[in-house]
Scaffold this motif. Sequence first.
Motif, PDB file in Angstrom:
ATOM      1  N   UNK A 113      55.022  32.956  41.314  1.00 15.81           N
ATOM      2  CA  UNK A 113      53.632  33.314  42.093  1.00 15.81           C
ATOM      3  C   UNK A 113      53.004  32.132  42.381  1.00 15.81           C
ATOM      4  N   UNK A 114      53.168  31.601  43.970  1.00 18.85           N
ATOM      5  CA  UNK A 114      52.438  30.384  44.579  1.00 18.85           C
ATOM      6  C   UNK A 114      51.386  30.998  45.509  1.00 18.85           C
ATOM      7  N   UNK A 115      50.276  29.942  45.270  1.00 20.42           N
ATOM      8  CA  UNK A 115      50.051  28.981  44.538  1.00 20.42           C
ATOM      9  C   UNK A 115      49.772  29.259  43.231  1.00 20.42           C
ATOM     10  N   UNK A 116      49.846  28.057  42.356  1.00 19.28           N
ATOM     11  CA  UNK A 116      49.568  28.761  40.877  1.00 19.28           C
ATOM     12  C   UNK A 116      47.893  29.271  40.477  1.00 19.28           C
ATOM     13  N   UNK A 117      47.661  29.749  39.523  1.00 16.28           N
ATOM     14  CA  UNK A 117      46.536  30.375  39.151  1.00 16.28           C
ATOM     15  C   UNK A 117      45.730  29.124  38.182  1.00 16.28           C
ATOM     16  N   UNK A 118      44.676  28.591  38.839  1.00 15.88           N
ATOM     17  CA  UNK A 118      43.982  27.693  38.028  1.00 15.88           C
ATOM     18  C   UNK A 118      43.255  28.383  37.000  1.00 15.88           C
ATOM     19  N   UNK A 119      42.732  29.519  37.521  1.00 14.20           N
ATOM     20  CA  UNK A 119      41.672  30.231  36.515  1.00 14.20           C
ATOM     21  C   UNK A 119      42.095  31.638  36.873  1.00 14.20           C
ATOM     22  N   UNK A 120      42.162  32.469  36.016  1.00 16.89           N
ATOM     23  CA  UNK A 120      42.252  34.114  36.050  1.00 16.89           C
ATOM     24  C   UNK A 120      41.450  34.818  35.216  1.00 16.89           C
ATOM     25  N   UNK A 121      40.496  35.467  35.738  1.00 15.76           N
ATOM     26  CA  UNK A 121      39.648  36.263  34.769  1.00 15.76           C
ATOM     27  C   UNK A 121      40.127  37.653  34.931  1.00 15.76           C
ATOM     28  N   UNK A 122      40.353  38.481  33.851  1.00 16.34           N
ATOM     29  CA  UNK A 122      41.051  39.663  33.717  1.00 16.34           C
ATOM     30  C   UNK A 122      40.036  40.537  32.921  1.00 16.34           C
ATOM     31  N   UNK A 123      39.764  41.785  33.247  1.00 10.89           N
ATOM     32  CA  UNK A 123      39.029  42.929  32.794  1.00 10.89           C
ATOM     33  C   UNK A 123      39.697  44.282  32.600  1.00 10.89           C
ATOM     34  N   UNK A 124      39.909  44.685  31.211  1.00  8.20           N
ATOM     35  CA  UNK A 124      40.592  46.030  31.043  1.00  8.20           C
ATOM     36  C   UNK A 124      39.614  47.146  31.623  1.00  8.20           C
ATOM     37  N   UNK A 125      40.195  48.283  32.147  1.00  6.38           N
ATOM     38  CA  UNK A 125      39.499  49.421  32.219  1.00  6.38           C
ATOM     39  C   UNK A 125      40.090  50.722  31.739  1.00  6.38           C
ATOM     40  N   UNK A 126      39.320  51.881  31.428  1.00  3.77           N
ATOM     41  CA  UNK A 126      39.721  52.773  30.606  1.00  3.77           C
ATOM     42  C   UNK A 126      39.524  54.085  31.078  1.00  3.77           C
ATOM     43  N   UNK A 127      40.423  55.127  30.792  1.00  5.16           N
ATOM     44  CA  UNK A 127      40.179  56.560  30.819  1.00  5.16           C
ATOM     45  C   UNK A 127      40.496  57.230  29.769  1.00  5.16           C
TER      46      UNK A 127
END
Length: 297
Positions: free
Chosen positions: A136-150
């Motif tokens: 997966x380019x360009x590379x991810x310098x930072x990646x912020x992930x948040x979960x979501x719920x059901x």
Amino acid sequence: MTDPRQQTEEAHVSPAALESVLCTEELNRRPARPPDYETENRALVALAQALADSPRTILQTLTDTILAVFEAGSAGLSLLAKDEKNFFWPAVSGRWQAHVGGGTPRNFGPCGDVLDCNAPLLFKRVERRCPYLLAATPPAEECLLVPFYVEGKAVGTIWAIAHDERRKFDAEDLRQLESLGRFAAAAYQVTESLNIALEQRRAEHVLTQDSLQSRQAMERLNVELGASEEFNRSIIESSPDCIKVLDLEGNLLSMHNGQELLGIEDIRPFLNKSWIAFWEGGDRQAAKAAVEAAAAG
């Protein structure tokens, strides 16, 4: 369509430990920005309209919104597959958009780490831990992930990516992404309802055409009504603002947040009373004009 998982065997790189690519604690150490409720609320209103107009494309609209609001390089949504062995990406925006339809393994990937920790995570150069993401380019310098719920169960994540060091995520980014995560849960339930309705229509192909059309119309109506109620509730619950719901005459029907600030212990005596009458002087005229403008569409 490119799936980063296909590159696992080709990327001969020893995976780094999770702790070496996590920098979540940096979110609170970076210079604090004031909460941007105006941008957040504009985004939620636009998403509400998009959900009403085109529910089948709402997930892509959501990732487009994340991309714009966060001024990110890429944004996406990951859903846990039915067998819970993989995540797939039904919507991706920005520079990683070519990878829509791809995904990551549940047991070895950033989305899986988020669900295992049951918390938002900030990664730095995540491909060092997950070599298949080198595709997966360009590379991810930072990646912020948040979960979501059901119904209390995590079913996916939403994420924003910075591809260079000029964009640094902070605590305000986390707050806004968590707010959009609550919308993602509502949007996910809407799309699932639409998929179920579609499967039901396919299973009922033996019905006559007239009967089938009548049933489809009823199903669509039920889905839209349910989606509208669920979404409206999610918007109100996720907003930090004091939200008052009025009827077309300007009478107060309900209020969410703000009772303590207004010094109101019991809201019931104020319900079905004129909200305009709460104001005085020029403010009352402004309130009246606002209600009249809203009632006129």
